[in-house]
Structure formats: C-alpha cells, structure tokens
Enzyme design. Structure first.
Site, mmCIF file in Angstrom:
data_model
loop_
_atom_site.group_PDB
_atom_site.id
_atom_site.type_symbol
_atom_site.label_atom_id
_atom_site.label_comp_id
_atom_site.label_asym_id
_atom_site.label_seq_id
_atom_site.Cartn_x
_atom_site.Cartn_y
_atom_site.Cartn_z
ATOM 1 N NE ARG A 33 -4.246 2.075 2.542
ATOM 2 C CZ ARG A 33 -4.036 2.850 3.676
ATOM 3 N NH1 ARG A 33 -2.672 3.124 4.224
ATOM 4 N NH2 ARG A 33 -4.675 3.616 3.675
ATOM 5 C CG ASN A 65 -10.053 4.263 -3.410
ATOM 6 O OD1 ASN A 65 -10.763 5.749 -2.405
ATOM 7 N ND2 ASN A 65 -11.382 4.349 -5.036
ATOM 8 C CG ASP A 93 -17.705 2.251 0.572
ATOM 9 O OD1 ASP A 93 -18.147 0.665 0.329
ATOM 10 O OD2 ASP A 93 -17.177 2.928 0.519
ATOM 11 N NE ARG A 96 -21.908 -0.520 -3.503
ATOM 12 C CZ ARG A 96 -21.296 0.127 -4.369
ATOM 13 N NH1 ARG A 96 -19.536 -0.379 -3.398
ATOM 14 N NH2 ARG A 96 -19.873 0.008 -5.338
ATOM 15 C CG HIS A 120 -12.644 4.177 0.746
ATOM 16 N ND1 HIS A 120 -14.350 3.602 0.431
ATOM 17 C CD2 HIS A 120 -13.055 4.331 -0.423
ATOM 18 C CE1 HIS A 120 -14.605 3.122 -0.683
ATOM 19 N NE2 HIS A 120 -13.493 3.488 -1.173
#
Length: 248
Positions: A33, A65, A93, A96, A120
C-alpha cells in the site's frame, strides 16, 4: 440548462468553482500500500502543480483511491484551506448499506440514517449504534432482530469486488455520488454526507459526517459511537495518520 462539455487546460480547471480529481494509479497484484501511495502522491502533486494558480475559493473533490490519504495530499499540495478540499469517502458505501437495510426493514433507503465511517476500504466500519429509523434506533426495529450484522457489513465490503469482477470497474455508483457532492458544493445545499473531511478532534482527514455547501465543509459532526466503534475508528485514524505523516 444543460452544461457544455469540452476539453480544457489545467490552468482553466484551476479557476473552476469545483475541481473533481479522479486520476490515480491502480494497485498492482502484491504491491504494498505504501508504494501505491508513493506513486499516487507523484500524480496528485503533478496535477496540483499544473492547476496553479488555483482560484482561492475553489473546492477540490477527490475521488481517487486511497481517497482519505490522497485528500490529505491534495490539500497539502494545493495550498487551499482544509475545509475546501474533501473526498468522496464512504458516501457510496453508506448508500449501499441503506439499500441493504431497506431490503430487510421495508423502509425507504432515504428514511434510514446509517453510515459507514472511518477510512474508506478495509478500515471502514458500520456505526450501528448511531443508526436510526423514524427517530428510533435501527437495531430496535422488529425486522432487525436476529439479523447477523457482520454479514451485512461483509456484503457491503464485497460489493465493489463483485461489480469489478462482473464489468471491470465501479463507474456509475461513484459517478452519481461525485455528482451529488458537486451539486451540494455548487448550490450550497448544506446536505450531510459521510465524506472525507478534516476532523480537528481526530487530527486527520477521514470519512466522517459533514454538511457540504458553497464554502466546502460547513459543519462536521461527531457521532456518539460506542466503545467497540471507537476502537475501530482509532484503528482507522492511526492508519491514515501513519500513511500521511511522510507527506508533510
């Protein structure tokens, strides 16, 4: 009146009221990452440098992102005040989540107040203790009794991967969310969204409820989390702070 879409220069974009950034490198299989963030830092810095001089009242909406970290980088490299640089965060999100809860309770998603918060992605969490329907706790609803909350969370977490497997990317959902946030910025609606904004009490950018208007973040709200949720939030805060600390 419908708007006109045309190709413009970076300099022109820098004079816009709202600047939406979707550019960014994709994470490669097995890529750490930290390496992905390093690559995206170079991309975001290049964009912000190219936009200069940026209109002092401009608002930047980050969609790329990892959005919490890249929003922090965009603010630092743009030079704009923190309240004028936000990210799409966990807005999609949370939508959803409300759709999933609507299927269970039979209540319209627009009448369900529930958020995914934190960072996130892997460090986001459902703030179950703050969720409400009609002013009452969501978890008191008769149809929520015996429901496996972890399964709902996992369903939301997997949703993006299911869509990516089916068609390669999640274009439309995030597109609608970005357009809605941009509309709030342009029309000063003061709607509350779980977007990436700088939270003074936590000392970093994270996905958190905020009222969005023509000045950017008009107000940021501090939900009353329970002890378990607070631990999850702290995990997200530490992850964001660690990732952003090298880009001072």
């Amino acid at each position: 009146m419908p708007g006109t879409c045309r190709k413009g220069s970076f300099k022109e974009a820098g004079q816009s009221d709202v600047i939406v950034v979707t550019a960014g490198a994709r994470q490669q299989p097995g890529e750490p990452r930290s390496n992905l963030i390093d690559r995206n830092y170079k991309i975001i810095k290049s964009i912000m440098d190219s936009l200069q001089p940026i209109k002092p009242t401009a608002k930047i909406l980050m969609v790329s992102n990892p959005v919490d970290v890249l929003t922090d980088i965009a603010q630092k490299t743009s030079g704009l005040p923190r309240k004028q640089v936000i990210g799409s965060g966990t807005y999609l999100d949370s939508g959803r989540l409300r759709n999933a809860l609507s299927e269970i309770t039979g209540v319209s998603p627009t009448s369900i107040h529930a958020y995914m918060l934190g960072e996130h992605g892997d460090n986001q969490f459902t703030a179950w203790s703050t969720a409400r329907i009609g002013g009452r706790p969501l978890l008191d609803h008769p149809k929520m009794q015996g429901i496996d909350l972890d399964k709902i969370y996992e369903k939301i977490q997997r949703k993006a991967y299911v869509i990516i497997d089916a068609k390669g990317s999640t274009y439309y959902g995030i597109g609608i969310c970005a357009a809605t946030i941009a509309e709030a910025l342009l029309n000063n609606t003061s709607q509350v969204f779980p977007v990436v904004n700088y939270v003074e009490s936590r000392g970093c950018y994270l996905s958190w409820p905020a009222a969005i208007g023509s000045d950017g973040v008009e107000q940021s709200f501090d939900p009353h989390l329970n002890a378990e949720e607070e631990k999850k939030l702290q995990k997200a805060v530490l992850a964001i702070q660690e990732a952003t600390s090298k880009y001072e």
